[in-house]
Design a protein around this motif. Sequence first.
Motif, short mmCIF file in Angstrom:
data_model
loop_
_atom_site.label_atom_id
_atom_site.label_comp_id
_atom_site.label_asym_id
_atom_site.label_seq_id
_atom_site.Cartn_x
_atom_site.Cartn_y
_atom_site.Cartn_z
N GLN A 1 22.85 39.48 -16.94
CA GLN A 1 22.35 40.80 -17.35
C GLN A 1 22.01 41.66 -16.13
O GLN A 1 21.71 41.15 -15.06
CB GLN A 1 21.08 40.64 -18.19
N GLU B 1 12.36 33.13 -19.95
CA GLU B 1 12.97 32.32 -21.01
C GLU B 1 13.04 30.85 -20.57
O GLU B 1 12.73 29.93 -21.33
CB GLU B 1 14.37 32.84 -21.33
N SER C 1 21.61 35.01 -16.10
CA SER C 1 21.94 35.51 -17.44
C SER C 1 23.14 36.46 -17.45
O SER C 1 23.70 36.72 -18.50
CB SER C 1 20.74 36.27 -18.02
N ALA D 1 15.41 36.20 -17.76
CA ALA D 1 15.99 34.87 -17.62
C ALA D 1 14.93 33.86 -17.19
O ALA D 1 14.88 32.73 -17.71
CB ALA D 1 17.12 34.91 -16.61
#
Length: 396
Positions: A343, A367, A341, A364
């Motif tokens: 992030q 998801e 991701s 991530a």
Amino acid sequence: MNKINHDQLLSLEHPFVKIPVEKFRSSLRTSQKHIEKEIAMLTDKVTEISKKSVQGSMDPKQVEAALEAIVTRLSTLKRKLKDTRADEALYSQRTKVRLQHLQEFTSISTLDSDDFARWSRTRLNRIVIDYMLRDGFRETAALLAKNEHIEDLVDIELFTQSTKVEQALMRQSCTECLQWCKENNSNLKKLKSTLEFSLREQEFIELVRERRPQEAIAYAKKYLTPWQETHMKEISHVMGLLAFQPDTKCFPYKRLYDKARWNDLIAQFRSNSFALQFFTPEPLLNVTLQAGLTALKTMMCYQHEHRNINCPVCDPETLGALAVDLPMSQHLNSSIVCRLSGQIMNEDNLPMALPNGYVYSYNALTEMASLNNGKITCPRTGAVFDISQMKKVFIS
Ligand SMILES: [Zn+2]
């Protein structure tokens, strides 16, 4: 977080004010030189006239004619001073407007204010104009400056003269550039520039290429010998061309005959011209982007398997190429970034290990699992796992 660090941004704006100030100073110096030269000459002339008229060696008619000649000289001086005064007015106006522009910036305190957005837009426009001028898009640059009413914040006419010299070099003519060297002789000496020598070398090479040896030798005697103290090695190489045909494969003569030397001359002229006018050697766009990129660049950016999809330096085709020669940013604390991701992984987005040892962020993985019936596919190995198989990672 949204507070502006004024000093950091202003440190990039030094040439922005320096350019008109230096132009103003140089215009003042030119006026002063004209005045001093003419006054010295006129004082001598007046003393001579008064002496001769007292001695009686000049009759009143001759005195009148001599005084009229003085008046004509003074009128010429007045005209010259008028021209330099117009330049002085332009550059003092430009300095004032530019200082106001920076003053406006120092009164803005937050990054998310409308004032900052407006100011940044003007700054972006002048940076883009500088980029276009350096790339030869003069008319587009002038149009943008006019539409945005920022003519005083950019230096279009200073590039115009450079463009003329560059175009002449593209046509393989050194004349205009040699004239430019003559006009800027003292400043080029201060820079220890060798541009004039390179141009003289090139004119010699062209004479040899055209098989005009007598003229080439006469040219070398006149224009290359004054450089023998500092450039003897180059002079011997270039003189050696007389013994070689333009299609020679022998170095360094092959390189000297190479037409690509004209591009080197353009590059050398540009770098000298930019230095004399206090332009940054690189476009402002590159300088500004590099200032930001160096804050992001890490050891991992150029290692394919560690690339972060959200890091601009990690893209080797675009901004990564611009950041190649920049230093790494100094990171006092490391942060772990999720490859899936982009992030940051921390207590709010925990790092989770898959049974194959690869680590991704909790957000991530969950998801991905929610979109694939609880299954996770490791992007590195392609192995499929169940969401329940992921384990928390504790970093010590
Ligand atoms: Zn990176």
